[in-house]
Design an enzyme around this catalytic site. Structure first.
Site, short mmCIF file in Angstrom:
data_model
loop_
_atom_site.label_atom_id
_atom_site.label_comp_id
_atom_site.label_asym_id
_atom_site.label_seq_id
_atom_site.Cartn_x
_atom_site.Cartn_y
_atom_site.Cartn_z
N LYS A 1 -3.68 0.56 -1.70
CA LYS A 1 -2.29 0.18 -1.40
C LYS A 1 -1.57 -0.10 -2.70
CE LYS A 1 0.26 -0.41 2.36
NZ LYS A 1 0.23 0.42 3.58
N ASP B 1 5.83 3.17 2.85
CA ASP B 1 5.62 1.93 3.59
C ASP B 1 7.01 1.28 3.66
OD1 ASP B 1 3.26 0.11 4.62
OD2 ASP B 1 4.58 -1.27 3.56
#
Length: 446
Positions: A129, A169
């Site tokens: 991430k 995201d």
């Protein structure tokens, strides 16, 4: 304390010592380790190989400065992050988040969750991430472009189709991915389309990727309903958020016969008893990029304070951000008769709230399972990029629906096998862990 629980407690204590002040990361680790005592008892070889400790430690953590110039000519500075958490199953895979709240602890929590989410898809992808504390809201397109180009100038040396494949995201949509990919292509001097996912359809993107997380959450909820002999028909549904995940969850709920009566953003929530008008919501949020109160200029009513979870419903889909659904909210949901919760966001439900829901018999689908549709479709995009192919919307959505059914069934059967029938949290944590753990043992101590 029994031996298995004691061993996991020691791992968690070590995590706290190594990662001070990172509360979201601590919460994510605790939630997984809390489920794994039956695994320790059945597979002591994982302890011998220190799998539990190793899986909680990122393989690599990258922090870098991102200088850029705003439209007034002033130099601005943000911080960039990429946590490459686990590559036992494949290249690191996980989104980039642009939001002022982003810090190392947030990125580590998201990356840790991504390990198990990606494992559950059955696809050959590891967990990672990244992101930045940059806020794209209120910025011009040129400012966003300059920021993305500066970020990628550093990030490019750490990613690639066989290394680490970022996606979007919160705060990172097709516009941002376009600017990031353009700079990556420029620096790499090749058209490596598999280095990023969430691309536009005309330059290497996949059908259904925009809709995938929201659609996938509803597909998972549909399987939860089916397991209890029910369907979405006639059900009242509340969806928090009004971004990409929420919009497409609303769309699929309506397609399945449910009625979404409320959605939200950070300024409050809208209640529309006739059902959220999806075209109007898309106009307000995606085209005009306005606050949710603009919706109520045409229909529904705005509630500027209080909690969206006070709206009575049969099914709740928390799809905004982490820890948005707290213990008091869970109590309100149970009192109003809610019987199903599926997480569209990453860890939106606090541990106390999860406990309230599960103790009350509410079927609870954790995010690492319920919202895995986004990364699953990203992996399908990687397949298409690798084969220089492009699939139809219908074929890709059918693949997504099949993956979500398999994730549900894997969670359900694993929960049964390890003595917690009906507990999707236990099932998701153990099923996701086992696949990664077996690969880590096979690859040796690395």
């Amino acid at each position: 304390m029994p031996a298995a629980e004691a061993a996991l407690h020691d791992v968690y204590t070590e995590v706290l010592q190594r990662n001070p002040g990172e509360s979201e990361f601590h919460q994510a680790v605790h939630e997984v380790l809390d489920s794994l005592a039956p695994v320790v008892r059945k597979h002591p070889e994982y302890l011998d190989a220190a799998v539990f400790s190793r899986i909680c430690e990122p393989e690599r953590q990258i922090i870098f400065r991102v200088p850029w110039i705003d439209d007034a000519g002033a130099v601005r500075l943000n911080r960039g992050f990429r946590v490459q958490f686990n590559s036992a199953l494949g290249p690191y895979k996980g989104g980039l988040r642009f939001h002022p709240s982003v810090n190392l602890g947030i990125v580590k929590f998201l990356g840790f969750e991504q390990i198990f989410k990606n494992s559950l898809t059955g696809m050959p992808i590891g967990g990672g991430k990244g992101g930045s504390d940059f806020d794209p809201k209120g910025k011009s397109d040129r400012e966003v472009m300059r920021f993305c180009q500066s970020l990628m100038t550093e990030l490019n040396r750490h990613i690639g189709a066989e290394v680490d494949v970022p996606a979007g995201d919160i705060g990172v949509g097709t516009r941002e991915i376009g600017y990031l990919f353009g700079q990556y292509k420029r620096l790499a001097n090749r058209y490596e389309s598999g280095a990023l996912t969430g691309k536009g359809l005309t330059w290497g993107g996949s059908q259904v990727r925009t809709e995938a997380t929201g659609y996938g959450t509803v597909y998972f909820a549909q399987e939860m309903l089916r397991a209890r002999g029910e369907s979405f028909d006639g059900k009242r549904v509340v969806v928090s958020g009004s971004g990409n995940v929420a919009i497409y969850a609303i769309e699929k709920v309506h397609e399945f016969g449910g009625t979404v009566v409320a959605c939200s953003d950070s300024s409050g929530y809208v209640v529309d008893e006739a059902g959220i008008d999806l075209d109007l919501l898309k106009e307000v949020k995606e085209v005009r990029r306005e606050r949710i109160d603009a919706y109520t200029e045409h229909r529904g009513r705005l509630v500027a304070d209080g909690s969206i979870w006070e709206v009575p419903c049969d099914i709740a889909l928390p799809s905004a951000t982490q820890n948005e659904l707290q213990e008091a909210d869970a109590i309100a949901l149970v009192r109003s008769g809610c019987r199903y919760v599926a997480e569209g966001a990453n860890m939106p439900t606090t541990p106390d709230a999860v406990r309230v829901l599960t103790d009350a018999g509410v079927a609870f689908g954790p995010g690492k399972a319920a919202n895995a549709g986004g990364v699953a479709t990203s992996a399908l995009e990687m397949q298409q990029n690798a084969s220089r192919d492009s699939w139809s919307f219908e074929y890709t959505e059918d693949r997504l629906a099949g993956i979500m059914r398999e994730i549900h069934d894997s969670c359900a059967t694993t929960a049964d096998e390890f003595g917690s029938p009906g507990n999707y949290v236990v099932g998701a944590n153990i099923a996701g862990f086992l696949r990664v753990a077996d690969a880590m043992v096979a690859l040796g101590v690395i």
